[in-house]
Design an enzyme around this catalytic site. Structure first.
Site: not given
Ligand SMILES: *Cc1c(COP(=O)(O)O)cnc(C)c1O
Length: 362
Positions: A103, A173, A197
């Site tokens: 990511w 993040d 998530k």
């Protein structure tokens, strides 16, 4: 199990707390006497204004968010932020990124379209199985921010200690760890998280941003939706927001408050992950892929050492009612995602199953 629900180990969208789903069900046909479902409601209505106001207030309370930070509910997921961050925050056209997995790699690739990206540290040399030492990074004086992905969902590594940014703004993040443990918001300039998530349904990102980072002098070609100023000036309702996600996330915020907040959630997450890590450390068949110090409490990748056997285990777990354990293709093997809403019973049941599998496949 009540409702015959599966233990869903998906990396996202993922499980939600059962009491929250029950409340949503009970309010589905007629939200608190409004005569309609939240899905059918005008975002300009008083009823919805109260929903979004409460969601923000509850999140502020949960995370202890200081008054000089804005909370924004934006569509486009975490992925849109990969572009929004450099486009909004690069004043000098330069930022430092730390590469710790899939990511952060994606965020780096996107940021390169908007300015100079300095990758000051990386754990690529060992397939992202650790977090590099970031106590003394080489950060140019005029770098606009330092960027990290605080929990790498695919590689299963997490930061236990934030990088030394040497006075620069930190952007994080937190998509796959948001609200999993207490967070000192003032350590950051901006935190963001796609909610699917660890919080609610897909289709929204929560952005927590220090007010002085919201700029007026942005690129005039920037789409109005990409500018943080647009959302900050309009209470996240410049256009129609993701009303449904805001409503569901608001319920999860209240639920977390009711169980004792983020400290209690953290305790439960530690206990839950320990069930799986203890098993992996004692197993002869399975082993974790991450250096112990950097193991994520949320995403636990593990392997047998044989791709064939990995596939056999995945099929067997699925048949037994434990869903979504296949590892991401870049790591292989298996991955158990055990976000906030996964009960410890899910981790225990999975371990019992894997133990039995191991005993039967000696
Ligand atoms: C899933 C994920 C993303 C991408 O989220 P989308 O909402 O699908 O855009 C970004 N970062 C991390 C850490 C993630 O886990």
């Amino acid at each position: 199990m009540k409702y015959n629900r599966t233990f869903n180990f998906s990396a996202g969208p993922a499980m939600m707390p059962e009491p929250v789903l029950e409340e949503i069900r009970d309010e589905m046909m007629n939200y608190r006497g409004s005569g309609m479902c939240v899905m059918e409601m005008s975002h300009r209505s008083k009823v919805f204004q109260q929903i979004i106001d409460e969601a923000e207030a509850d999140l502020r309370e949960l995370m202890n968010i200081p008054d000089n930070y804005k909370v924004l509910f934006i569509q486009g997921g975490a992925t849109l932020q990969f572009a929004a961050i450099p486009w909004n925050l690069m004043k000098n056209g330069k930022a430092v990124y730390v590469e710790t997995g899939a990511w952060s790699k994606k965020a780096i690739a996107e940021a390169k379209k908007y300015g100079e990206v300095i990758v000051a540290a990386s754990s690529k040399d060992k397939n992202f199985s650790y977090i590099p030492d970031c106590s003394d990074l080489d950060i140019p004086e005029d770098a606009d921010y330092v960027y990290i992905c605080e929990n790498e969902t695919i590689h299963g590594v997490t930061w236990n200690k934030l990088p030394n940014t040497k006075g620069h703004v930190l952007v994080s993040d937190q998509s796959s760890m948001f609200l999993s443990k207490p967070c000192n918001v003032s350590d950051y300039g901006m935190i963001y998280a796609g909610v699917q998530k660890n919080v609610g349904p897909a289709g929204m990102v929560v952005v927590i941003i220090r007010e002085d980072l919201i700029r007026e002098d942005i690129d005039p070609k920037m789409p109005v939706y990409m500018s943080y100023k647009t959302h900050a000036d309009n209470g996240s309702m410049y256009n129609t927001p993701n009303c449904w996600a805001i409503y569901c996330c608001g319920k999860v915020f209240k639920y977390l408050k009711s169980i004792g907040g983020l400290e209690e959630m953290h305790k439960r997450n530690i206990a839950k992950a320990k069930v799986i890590y203890d098993f992996l450390d004692s197993s002869k068949m399975f082993k974790g892929t991450v250096e112990p110090e950097f193991r994520s409490l949320m995403n636990i990748p593990f392997v047998t050492g044989s791709a064939e056997l990995d596939a056999e285990v995945v099929a067997a777990t699925k048949a037994a009612g434990y869903d979504n354990l296949k590892g991401h293709k870049s790591v292989g093997g298996l991955r158990a995602s055990v976000y906030n809403a996964m009960p410890i019973e899910g981790a225990q049941a999975l371990v019992e199953f894997l133990k039995k599998f191991e005993a039967e496949h000696k």
